[in-house]
Write an enzyme that holds these catalytic residues in place. Structure first.
Site, PDB file in Angstrom:
ATOM      1  N   ASP A  13       0.815  -1.214   0.000  1.00 43.50           N
ATOM      2  CA  ASP A  13       0.000   0.000   0.000  1.00 43.50           C
ATOM      3  C   ASP A  13       0.853   1.270   0.000  1.00 43.50           C
ATOM      4  O   ASP A  13       0.445   2.296   0.544  1.00 43.50           O
ATOM      5  CB  ASP A  13      -0.971   0.025   1.203  1.00 43.50           C
ATOM      6  CG  ASP A  13      -1.777  -1.252   1.292  1.00 43.50           C
ATOM      7  OD1 ASP A  13      -2.248  -1.703   0.238  1.00 43.50           O
ATOM      8  OD2 ASP A  13      -1.914  -1.802   2.393  1.00 43.50           O
ATOM      9  N   LYS A  16       2.306   2.106  -5.140  1.00 43.57           N
ATOM     10  CA  LYS A  16       3.051   1.633  -6.325  1.00 43.57           C
ATOM     11  C   LYS A  16       2.254   1.816  -7.608  1.00 43.57           C
ATOM     12  O   LYS A  16       2.797   2.224  -8.625  1.00 43.57           O
ATOM     13  CB  LYS A  16       3.373   0.131  -6.201  1.00 43.57           C
ATOM     14  CG  LYS A  16       4.361  -0.200  -5.125  1.00 43.57           C
ATOM     15  CD  LYS A  16       4.525  -1.692  -4.983  1.00 43.57           C
ATOM     16  CE  LYS A  16       3.289  -2.413  -4.479  1.00 43.57           C
ATOM     17  NZ  LYS A  16       2.888  -2.115  -3.104  1.00 43.57           N
ATOM     18  N   GLY A  40      -4.260  -4.346  -4.389  1.00 45.57           N
ATOM     19  CA  GLY A  40      -5.282  -3.399  -4.838  1.00 45.57           C
ATOM     20  C   GLY A  40      -4.594  -2.097  -5.150  1.00 45.57           C
ATOM     21  O   GLY A  40      -3.963  -1.513  -4.288  1.00 45.57           O
ATOM     22  N   HIS A  41      -4.635  -1.694  -6.397  1.00 51.46           N
ATOM     23  CA  HIS A  41      -3.981  -0.454  -6.795  1.00 51.46           C
ATOM     24  C   HIS A  41      -5.037   0.571  -7.194  1.00 51.46           C
ATOM     25  O   HIS A  41      -5.798   0.325  -8.111  1.00 51.46           O
ATOM     26  CB  HIS A  41      -3.051  -0.704  -7.994  1.00 51.46           C
ATOM     27  CG  HIS A  41      -1.880  -1.569  -7.640  1.00 51.46           C
ATOM     28  ND1 HIS A  41      -1.138  -2.238  -8.574  1.00 51.46           N
ATOM     29  CD2 HIS A  41      -1.332  -1.860  -6.446  1.00 51.46           C
ATOM     30  CE1 HIS A  41      -0.173  -2.910  -7.963  1.00 51.46           C
ATOM     31  NE2 HIS A  41      -0.274  -2.704  -6.674  1.00 51.46           N
ATOM     32  N   GLN A 226       2.272  -5.881  -3.096  1.00 51.54           N
ATOM     33  CA  GLN A 226       2.595  -5.951  -1.656  1.00 51.54           C
ATOM     34  C   GLN A 226       3.915  -5.206  -1.411  1.00 51.54           C
ATOM     35  O   GLN A 226       4.228  -4.297  -2.162  1.00 51.54           O
ATOM     36  CB  GLN A 226       2.660  -7.396  -1.154  1.00 51.54           C
ATOM     37  CG  GLN A 226       1.328  -8.115  -1.100  1.00 51.54           C
ATOM     38  CD  GLN A 226       0.925  -8.735  -2.416  1.00 51.54           C
ATOM     39  OE1 GLN A 226       1.719  -9.401  -3.054  1.00 51.54           O
ATOM     40  NE2 GLN A 226      -0.301  -8.538  -2.829  1.00 51.54           N
TER      41      GLN A 226
END
Ligand code: IMP
Length: 436
Positions: A13, A16, A40-41, A226
């Site tokens: 988080d 990225k 999750g981006h 991650q």
């Protein structure tokens, strides 16, 4: 400088997705190399929010081809839903734009059930997984019983694979985990036959594609998911994910030699967060931690869980610089620190009163680490409109310079808001990916 790996250096988080998206303006290939839909981006382009879990962030650039390399675990249903979500905002995910290695392992419904049942059974020692079946799918890969995308194209073999797997998983779920879930081999076989038809056009020989792109001097960007401290070997084990998140794994996963890599960029929050269980030496349980959570919108993209929040941990980031061979750090969410009288940085650790230089391998020890802090003067100005380093308040500039010294790596850029344009790149080597 055509081959670059972008990794997270904390517990994920770090932002990225946003930085990869920003840096992909000139990239020919963007390759995801580990993890699955536990990631999750969130990207914001011209005010519009897009959440991606599996498909690399480069998909929003029309000239970029995106790949999933062999080390990724793919939940086919989640992938198809994501393709649909992108279609809904007029991003067409076609076989020309997106390829998947035939060697990826598939996450199937029984993996998800096992992940959830195991977490439920762990009383006080929950890992706090995302419940997406990531660990059980990687376990099958290593035990050589997993089902890979390429297996969907030999139906006789597939039928037997499914039969053996479903029998073993049902037995494990019921006898060991005390679950009453049971899966039907026929249903899973039928599901996989359908999925095979849909995904066949996307199958790619990722190793060939990547190596040919490197030979032609194309820009190839590897996108990590991650973060370094969740790495299965080097993270805060057992409170980690089930893949190698460090930069070295990009080569393994893509089928590329390590000598091809030109540059490693580490993405790092200006403070620190963690979701799930496990040690977090600079966690702030008080008001300042809550303030960081509220101001930083620190709630999981995948699970919606509130993230644990605390201060920048220079010891952990220094370790990540070493483990990944990071050339340049991009410091994200600098704007969230505006308004704090002082900004704290964990600069050394004590374990039971003794100074230690690094995170120890045993979780029994990691939980007892105490971080010692250095406090830096804060800044009150809103910095979201800043576009150069020089426009930052002096105290924010000094904070960045101190981070560089403490972690032993240059800060090659910083970000001051969620939008693409709120990213300031200082490092010329990184800048060449995002000429604008
Ligand atoms: P898993 O990857 O779902 O098995 O979860 C293992 C650990 O990694 C848990 O602590 C999760 O919260 C954490 N984790 C997995 N994916 C992410 C991510 O994308 N961001 C932050 N933490 C993650």
């Amino acid at each position: 400088m055509p081959v670059v790996i972008v990794v997270g250096v904390q517990w994920g988080d770090e932002g990225k997705g946003k930085i990869v998206d920003y840096l992909t303006e000139r990239a020919n290939l963007v390759v995801r190399f580990q993890g699955g839909n536990n990631a999750g981006h969130t990207l914001v382009v011209e005010g519009q929010k897009t959440a991606l879990q599996l498909i690399p962030s480069g998909i929003l650039r029309s000239n970029t081809r995106c790949l999933l390399a062999s080390g990724v675990v793919v939940n086919p249903t989640a992938l198809l839903e994501e393709i649909q979500r992108l279609a809904d905002i007029n991003v067409a995910v076609t076989p020309e734009r997106f390829g998947i290695s035939g060697e990826v392992q598939l996450i199937l419904p029984y993996h998800v059930a096992i992940d959830k049942a195991r977490e439920a059974a762990r009383a006080d020692s929950k890992i706090g997984t995302t419940g997406r079946g990531i660990g059980p799918a990687y376990e099958d890969a290593v035990s050589r019983s997993g089902i890979r995308l390429s297996d969907l194209f030999n139906r006789d073999n597939l039928k037997e694979l499914v039969r053996v797997n479903v029998a073993a998983k049902n037995a494990y779920l019921q006898s060991v985990l005390g679950s009453d879930e049971a899966f039907s081999a026929d249903e899973i076989f039928a599901y996989l036959c359908d999925i095979g038809e849909t995904l066949k056009p996307f199958v790619s020989n990722v190793s060939v594609e990547v190596n040919e792109a490197v030979k032609r001097d194309a820009i190839v960007m590897f996108e990590g998911a991650q973060g370094c401290l969740l790495d299965i070997n080097h993270g805060t084990y057992p409170y980690v994910t089930s893949s190698n998140t460090v930069a070295g794994y990009a080569c393994v996963s893509a089928g590329m030699g390590p000598k091809q890599v030109d540059y490693v960029v580490g993405i790092c929050k200006a403070y620190c967060t963690r979701v799930g269980g496990g040690p977090f030496p600079t966690e702030d349980h008080g008001d300042e931690g809550s303030l960081l959570r509220d101001r930083g919108g620190e709630y999981g993209t995948v699970t919606g869980r509130p993230r644990r929040c605390g201060w920048f941990d220079a010891v952990a980031v220094r370790r990540a610089v070493r483990l990944n061979g990071i050339d340049s750090i991009i410091l994200t969410k600098m704007d969230v620190l505006s308004g704090f009288d002082h900004v704290k940085v964990g600069t050394s650790y004590d374990l039971d009163g003794e100074a230690i230089e690094d995170i120890p391998p045993s979780s029994l020890n990691t939980g007892r680490i105490k971080a010692n802090y250095t406090e830096f003067p804060g800044w009150s100005e809103d910095i979201t409109g800043v576009r150069t380093f020089e426009e930052l308040p002096k105290t924010a500039q000094d904070f960045i310079k101190s981070v560089e010294e403490l972690v032993g790596c240059r800060v090659g850029g910083f970000s001051i808001g969620p939008d693409r344009e709120q990213t300031i790149i200082l490092d010329e080597n990184v800048k060449q990916f995002a000429v604008r």
